[in-house]
Structures are given as C-alpha cells and as structure tokens.
Design a protein around this motif. Structure first.
Motif, PDB file in Angstrom:
ATOM      1  N   LYS A 129     -35.721  16.720 -15.943  1.00  0.00           N
ATOM      2  CA  LYS A 129     -34.540  16.152 -15.291  1.00  0.00           C
ATOM      3  C   LYS A 129     -33.336  17.058 -15.462  1.00  0.00           C
ATOM      4  O   LYS A 129     -32.573  17.296 -14.511  1.00  0.00           O
ATOM      5  N   GLU A 130     -33.158  17.595 -16.663  1.00  0.00           N
ATOM      6  CA  GLU A 130     -32.018  18.476 -16.936  1.00  0.00           C
ATOM      7  C   GLU A 130     -32.094  19.761 -16.126  1.00  0.00           C
ATOM      8  O   GLU A 130     -31.070  20.303 -15.703  1.00  0.00           O
TER       9      GLU A 130
ATOM     10  N   GLN B  55     -42.042  12.169 -23.079  1.00  0.00           N
ATOM     11  CA  GLN B  55     -40.640  11.827 -22.888  1.00  0.00           C
ATOM     12  C   GLN B  55     -39.768  13.075 -22.907  1.00  0.00           C
ATOM     13  O   GLN B  55     -38.813  13.206 -22.138  1.00  0.00           O
ATOM     14  N   GLU B  56     -40.117  14.014 -23.797  1.00  0.00           N
ATOM     15  CA  GLU B  56     -39.336  15.253 -23.879  1.00  0.00           C
ATOM     16  C   GLU B  56     -39.504  16.085 -22.605  1.00  0.00           C
ATOM     17  O   GLU B  56     -38.533  16.654 -22.097  1.00  0.00           O
TER      18      GLU B  56
ATOM     19  N   ARG C 185     -40.196  14.948 -19.603  1.00  0.00           N
ATOM     20  CA  ARG C 185     -39.439  14.265 -18.545  1.00  0.00           C
ATOM     21  C   ARG C 185     -37.949  14.556 -18.664  1.00  0.00           C
ATOM     22  O   ARG C 185     -37.262  14.791 -17.666  1.00  0.00           O
ATOM     23  N   LYS C 186     -37.441  14.531 -19.892  1.00  0.00           N
ATOM     24  CA  LYS C 186     -36.017  14.787 -20.134  1.00  0.00           C
ATOM     25  C   LYS C 186     -35.651  16.213 -19.737  1.00  0.00           C
ATOM     26  O   LYS C 186     -34.648  16.444 -19.045  1.00  0.00           O
TER      27      LYS C 186
ATOM     28  N   THR D 195     -43.858  22.101 -22.441  1.00  0.00           N
ATOM     29  CA  THR D 195     -42.580  21.904 -23.128  1.00  0.00           C
ATOM     30  C   THR D 195     -41.936  23.241 -23.465  1.00  0.00           C
ATOM     31  O   THR D 195     -40.737  23.457 -23.231  1.00  0.00           O
TER      32      THR D 195
END
Length: 248
Positions: free
Chosen positions: A47-48, A40-41, A43-44, A16
């Motif tokens: 993607k960004e 989830q963070e 993955r987010k 992260t």
C-alpha cells in the motif's frame, strides 16, 4: 504454464525483502485466505509503495510457479516507476514541451511495447499507467519496445482520473480519440503541452475518462474496416504531434 523464475519472487520473506529493498514490483499475487504477521507486513508495504495486490485461490498460485510460494508471488518489473508530478517538473525545467501518453485498459504487452517505441521515436517523454488493469512492464514488453521502455519515463498512478487532474493543474491538455468525434486528428492543435489517452481496443477509453478529456478527435480511415490497432493509432497520433511541432 509456469512463469520464468527471472520474473517472479516467491515466498513471504523474499517478497517482503524485495519491497523493503526498493525492488520495482509490477504486482503481488496473494492467496485470498493468507494470514499472519508477514502477510500483514506485505500488504502494508504494498500500500505504501502503490503496488497492486491481487487475491486468488491457491490453485492459481500453484499454476504460476513450481517454487514454494507460501501464498505470495511478486512479479518483478523491468522498469522503474516515477512520480508524475516530479516528471512534469523535470521536463518543464528542461524547457521541453510536454507530450505524454496515458494507457487506459491496455493489457497486451506487445501493444505496450510498440506504443513505447513510437513514443520515444516521436519525442514523448512519459507514459502514464494505472496500478491495475494494464499489462505488466516485463521482459516481453521490453522486447516489444526494442528497449524504448528504458528510454522513457513510466509513471504509475492509483487513479487515471486523478492523474488527469494533476495534468490540468499543470496546464497540460488531455486529448483522446473517438470514432464519431467531430474533429479529425490533424484539426487538433497539438503544439501545446498535452497528453493523449489511448484506450482498450475492445472497449476504448472508459466513458468517465473520455468525459475528463479536453477535446476529442477521430483518425480518418478508408476501407470501412473497424479501427486501427491501438499501437498503430498511437503511432499515427504521436507522429502528427511531432509534425505539428516542427519534426524536432
């Protein structure tokens, strides 16, 4: 075999932080059943930042490292990826004639390194790679390139087909080789801004990518052998381009 600790980041918090701090990541390997806010963070953020995520069984992760990974491993890249349009604008502002190489399904890092070396020697300014299905820009690729990967722009895109659209919108022609093409490499005009698609040695350029190309050519051979190695073929094409452009 365990990967070098220099090449990987293991654990949810380290991955992260690496994403947040701008560390260039080739890809993330994640346990397919991993869950939680930190997952989830990741993955987010991935993607960004256009970082591919591959989901695997936990046994696969265990085989990659002996470090406590918490279901997540990130592979560090040895290069900094650039935005394709920004690179196009930058080269045009310099007044240079664009010459790019696009890698379609080339996974052998030694071939990638060799292609990069020829690209720099022959005046190409950028290599376009997809976010999935291409070899990692790691230390092995860097070594094979003799440092060339540090001297050329690397543009990572989430779709090679969309990248072709971007090239066309900027007036850049796209060429690729085919064994049965009507024209030979030296019969193609390579003096205008152009990009050459190089395909996987076994399957070649994907059909939909070949269809998107403006022209096709073949590299003449003697001896009745199958074909040139992809890095050798790239070197021939790049040298022909440099020759047509006056050897500068």
């Amino acid at each position: 075999m365990f990967q070098s600790k220099k090449n990987i980041i293991a654990g949810r918090n380290p991955v992260t932080e690496a994403l947040k701090n701008g560390q260039t990541i080739d890809k993330i390997i994640m346990f397919k059943n991993a869950s939680g806010d930190s997952i989830q963070e990741i993955r987010k953020l991935a993607k960004e930042l256009n970082v591919p995520v591959q989901y695997v069984p936990n046994e696969k992760l265990n085989s990659l490292t002996n470090v406590q990974h918490q279901g997540v491993i990130a592979y560090k890249s040895s290069v900094v990826y650039q935005d394709l349009q920004q690179v196009i604008d930058w080269i045009n502002e310099k007044g240079e004639t664009i010459l790019f190489i696009m890698l379609d399904g080339i996974t052998d890092v030694r071939n990638i390194g060799a292609i990069a070396r020829s690209a720099v020697c022959c005046g190409a300014q950028a290599i376009i790679v997809p976010d999935k299905g291409v070899g990692a820009m790691n230390e092995d690729a860097m070594k094979s390139s003799a440092g060339a990967l540090e001297r050329i722009q690397i543009c990572r895109v989430n779709s090679l087909l969309k990248a072709v659209d971007t090239l066309h919108l900027n007036g850049i022609k796209v060429f690729t080789s085919e064994m049965k093409a009507a024209k030979k490499i030296f019969e193609i005009d390579l003096t205008d801004p152009c990009c050459i698609i190089m395909g996987n040695e076994e399957k070649g350029v994907q059909p939909y990518m070949s269809k998107a190309a403006d022209e096709h050519f073949t590299i003449p051979m003697k001896g009745g052998f199958d074909s040139f190695n992809v890095s050798v073929a790239a070197g021939i094409i790049l040298y022909e381009t440099m020759k047509q452009r006056g050897g500068k």
